[in-house]
Design an enzyme around this catalytic site. Structure first.
Site, PDB file in Angstrom:
ATOM      1  N   SER A  52       0.825  -1.206   0.000  1.00 14.83           N
ATOM      2  CA  SER A  52       0.000   0.000   0.000  1.00 14.83           C
ATOM      3  C   SER A  52       0.858   1.255   0.000  1.00 14.83           C
ATOM      4  O   SER A  52       0.514   2.244  -0.652  1.00 14.83           O
ATOM      5  CB  SER A  52      -0.965  -0.001   1.192  1.00 14.83           C
ATOM      6  OG  SER A  52      -0.259  -0.131   2.405  1.00 14.83           O
ATOM      7  N   GLU A  53       2.003   1.254   0.723  1.00 12.64           N
ATOM      8  CA  GLU A  53       2.927   2.383   0.659  1.00 12.64           C
ATOM      9  C   GLU A  53       4.373   1.914   0.728  1.00 12.64           C
ATOM     10  O   GLU A  53       4.688   0.927   1.426  1.00 12.64           O
ATOM     11  CB  GLU A  53       2.693   3.381   1.796  1.00 12.64           C
ATOM     12  CG  GLU A  53       1.752   4.517   1.467  1.00 12.64           C
ATOM     13  CD  GLU A  53       0.308   4.168   1.662  1.00 12.64           C
ATOM     14  OE1 GLU A  53      -0.566   4.919   1.196  1.00 12.64           O
ATOM     15  OE2 GLU A  53       0.037   3.123   2.287  1.00 12.64           O
ATOM     16  N   THR A  54       5.212   2.634   0.009  1.00 15.27           N
ATOM     17  CA  THR A  54       6.661   2.534   0.139  1.00 15.27           C
ATOM     18  C   THR A  54       7.156   3.895   0.602  1.00 15.27           C
ATOM     19  O   THR A  54       6.823   4.919   0.009  1.00 15.27           O
ATOM     20  CB  THR A  54       7.319   2.149  -1.191  1.00 15.27           C
ATOM     21  OG1 THR A  54       6.883   0.833  -1.559  1.00 15.27           O
ATOM     22  CG2 THR A  54       8.836   2.152  -1.070  1.00 15.27           C
TER      23      THR A  54
END
Length: 306
Positions: A52-54
């Site tokens: 979902s996020e880096t």
């Protein structure tokens, strides 16, 4: 700018959990300078990670390093876009700095699109200092425009299951509170098709939808020790490339002020009841800030090779 063969430390961290393979996974990439990797490449890396996020974190001043610095630049990328605020990837980033770089500071500061955020050691957990974004009731035009989204999200629990709908205009998050007689199992079993949400004309009002429910022992909202949660939730953001987020710090900047007003409490115990699930401890402060505390587990460490 990165040259061929350059390597960067990269970690995958499960945030808001003590248990591996629960909570919300984030990738954390450590850069000496934010310009070491072009934004286009950051976006490709985030797509490659497919989480979902880096998070990409760099020292705020070039003459220091991760073990000595207490000020950093932090950015978050989903597989499709850069976002303004991400709680779980901030927790993951602080956890990596505290636990892998020999950084002895008690508090870290992150310069972000949402201003300066801080992360503090708090016993065996990490506490994040975030802004809070209370929602407001929908007006008649907004309710008419967003009713199809409400119907899609709540169809499997019934049209009469909705108690209240509100909107956080700062974060573009729609909050749908279900009636108290809905149980946690029903919330978990809600089927929300991201393609159906994306097909709706929302007038640009929303980028995510929160489903939430008051917690109690009677409706099954309890942790492993049997302690009831104050509230539980799920979060969907296909407009940002996230069908369902496992545990979302930013959604709790909306949820916490909402439930604080409903329950008349400034300290809240919350569960995001996705398939992975995660727990959050929330404290609302009088300066319009919220403290979001949780644990994390590093499940993989390696090097990004460009």
């Amino acid at each position: 700018m990165a040259t061929p063969g350059t390597e960067y430390p990269l970690h995958i961290v499960d945030a808001f959990t003590k248990v591996p393979f629960e909570g919300n996974p984030a990738a954390v990439c450590l850069l000496q300078n934010d310009t070491d990797i072009k934004d286009e490449t950051k976006s490709k890396i985030a797509s490659e990670m497919n989480l979902s996020e880096t998070a990409f974190v760099s020292c705020a001043t070039p003459d220091t390093n991760f073990s000595r610095a207490d000020k950093f630049i932090l950015r978050w990328f989903t597989p499709t876009v850069e976002v303004d605020l991400c709680g779980h990837a901030t927790l993951a980033t602080a956890w990596v700095i505290f636990h892998t770089t020999n950084n002895q500071h008690r508090e870290l500061k992150f310069e972000t699109r949402s201003g300066t955020l801080s992360a503090m050691r708090k016993g065996d957990s990490v506490s994040l200092d975030f802004p809070r974004f209370p929602p407001r009731p929908l007006n008649a035009d907004e309710r008419r425009l967003l009713q199809p989204v409400i119907d899609i999200c709540c169809g499997s629990v019934g049209d009469d299951s909705v108690l209240e709908v509100s909107l956080s205009p700062d974060t573009y998050k729609l909050l749908i509170r279900l009636k108290d007689d809905v149980n946690v199992s029903q919330l978990k079993e809600c089927i929300v098709f991201p393609d159906h949400l994306l097909a709706q004309d929302t007038g640009g009002l929303i980028k995510g939808v929160i489903l939430t429910l008051k917690g109690s022992a009677e409706n099954g909202a309890v942790d492993r020790e049997g302690t009831p949660y104050d509230f539980v939730s799920r979060y969907f953001a296909p407009w940002q490339g996230i069908a369902e987020d496992p545990v979302t710090g930013s959604s709790h900047t909306v949820l916490a002020p909402y439930w604080s007003e409903v329950l008349h409490k400034n300290m809240l115990y919350a569960r995001q009841c996705s398939k992975r699930g995660g727990d959050l401890l929330l404290t609302l402060h009088p300066n319009n800030r919220i403290e979001i505390a949780g644990h994390a587990r590093i499940v993989m460490s390696g090097k990004l090779m460009l």
